[in-house]
Design a protein around this motif. Structure first.
Motif, PDB file in Angstrom:
ATOM      1  N   UNK A   7      59.038  46.640  70.947  1.00 60.45           N
ATOM      2  CA  UNK A   7      58.888  47.806  71.817  1.00 60.45           C
ATOM      3  C   UNK A   7      57.443  47.917  72.275  1.00 60.45           C
ATOM      4  N   UNK A   8      57.245  48.019  73.584  1.00 61.60           N
ATOM      5  CA  UNK A   8      55.894  48.302  74.065  1.00 61.60           C
ATOM      6  C   UNK A   8      55.669  49.811  73.980  1.00 61.60           C
ATOM      7  N   UNK A   9      54.505  50.263  74.387  1.00 62.56           N
ATOM      8  CA  UNK A   9      54.166  51.685  74.214  1.00 62.56           C
ATOM      9  C   UNK A   9      55.108  52.608  74.988  1.00 62.56           C
ATOM     10  N   UNK A  10      55.505  52.214  76.182  1.00 61.59           N
ATOM     11  CA  UNK A  10      56.437  53.046  76.963  1.00 61.59           C
ATOM     12  C   UNK A  10      57.825  53.049  76.327  1.00 61.59           C
ATOM     13  N   UNK A  11      58.273  51.881  75.856  1.00 61.20           N
ATOM     14  CA  UNK A  11      59.556  51.815  75.143  1.00 61.20           C
ATOM     15  C   UNK A  11      59.529  52.751  73.935  1.00 61.20           C
ATOM     16  N   UNK A  12      58.410  52.744  73.210  1.00 63.52           N
ATOM     17  CA  UNK A  12      58.296  53.563  72.009  1.00 63.52           C
ATOM     18  C   UNK A  12      58.386  55.053  72.355  1.00 63.52           C
ATOM     19  N   UNK A  13      57.722  55.448  73.435  1.00 62.60           N
ATOM     20  CA  UNK A  13      57.796  56.855  73.863  1.00 62.60           C
ATOM     21  C   UNK A  13      59.218  57.225  74.274  1.00 62.60           C
ATOM     22  N   UNK A  14      59.887  56.349  74.993  1.00 62.65           N
ATOM     23  CA  UNK A  14      61.280  56.606  75.395  1.00 62.65           C
ATOM     24  C   UNK A  14      62.197  56.651  74.165  1.00 62.65           C
ATOM     25  N   UNK A  15      61.927  55.780  73.204  1.00 60.88           N
ATOM     26  CA  UNK A  15      62.686  55.788  71.956  1.00 60.88           C
ATOM     27  C   UNK A  15      62.527  57.129  71.239  1.00 60.88           C
ATOM     28  N   UNK A  16      61.292  57.621  71.119  1.00 62.51           N
ATOM     29  CA  UNK A  16      61.059  58.893  70.428  1.00 62.51           C
ATOM     30  C   UNK A  16      61.691  60.053  71.191  1.00 62.51           C
ATOM     31  N   UNK A  17      61.706  59.982  72.515  1.00 69.66           N
ATOM     32  CA  UNK A  17      62.355  61.035  73.309  1.00 69.66           C
ATOM     33  C   UNK A  17      63.867  61.026  73.062  1.00 69.66           C
ATOM     34  N   UNK A  18      64.459  59.839  73.015  1.00 67.29           N
ATOM     35  CA  UNK A  18      65.901  59.736  72.737  1.00 67.29           C
ATOM     36  C   UNK A  18      66.206  60.215  71.326  1.00 67.29           C
ATOM     37  N   UNK A  76      64.467  66.704  66.366  1.00 68.46           N
ATOM     38  CA  UNK A  76      63.224  66.617  65.596  1.00 68.46           C
ATOM     39  C   UNK A  76      62.171  65.922  66.457  1.00 68.46           C
ATOM     40  N   UNK A  77      61.066  66.626  66.667  1.00 67.19           N
ATOM     41  CA  UNK A  77      59.971  66.077  67.454  1.00 67.19           C
ATOM     42  C   UNK A  77      58.977  65.367  66.536  1.00 67.19           C
ATOM     43  N   UNK A  78      58.545  64.189  66.946  1.00 63.84           N
ATOM     44  CA  UNK A  78      57.477  63.485  66.239  1.00 63.84           C
ATOM     45  C   UNK A  78      56.240  63.611  67.118  1.00 63.84           C
TER      46      UNK A  78
END
Length: 82
Positions: free
Chosen positions: A38-49, A56-58
């Protein structure tokens, strides 16, 4: 949610950005971003999903605390019990 339900929610959130990933392919003690490529944008989209499915917000400040699957599950369990 119990740990198994949280793990399923995490896997489904990962599959939003990396549909080729299977849950049993992830080493729970290795860096999640590396394990799932996961690149940084993938990671942000993952956390949003993940937030959408678990409510639960991280926060940004906690990203370093959730860098492996096991650490993320521990974090979600703790946050969900509060």
């Amino acid at each position: 949610m119990n740990r198994d339900e949280l793990q399923q929610a995490v896997i489904e959130a990962i599959q939003v950005v990396a549909p080729e990933i299977e849950g049993d392919e992830i080493d729970a003690d290795e860096a999640l971003r590396e394990e799932c490529d996961l690149d940084s944008m993938d990671y942000l989209h993952f956390l949003a999903a993940l937030k959408q499915s678990t409510a639960i917000n991280v926060p940004d400040a906690d990203y370093g605390r959730v860098d492996t699957l096991n650490k993320l599950l521990d974090y979600l369990q703790q946050a969900g019990s509060q």
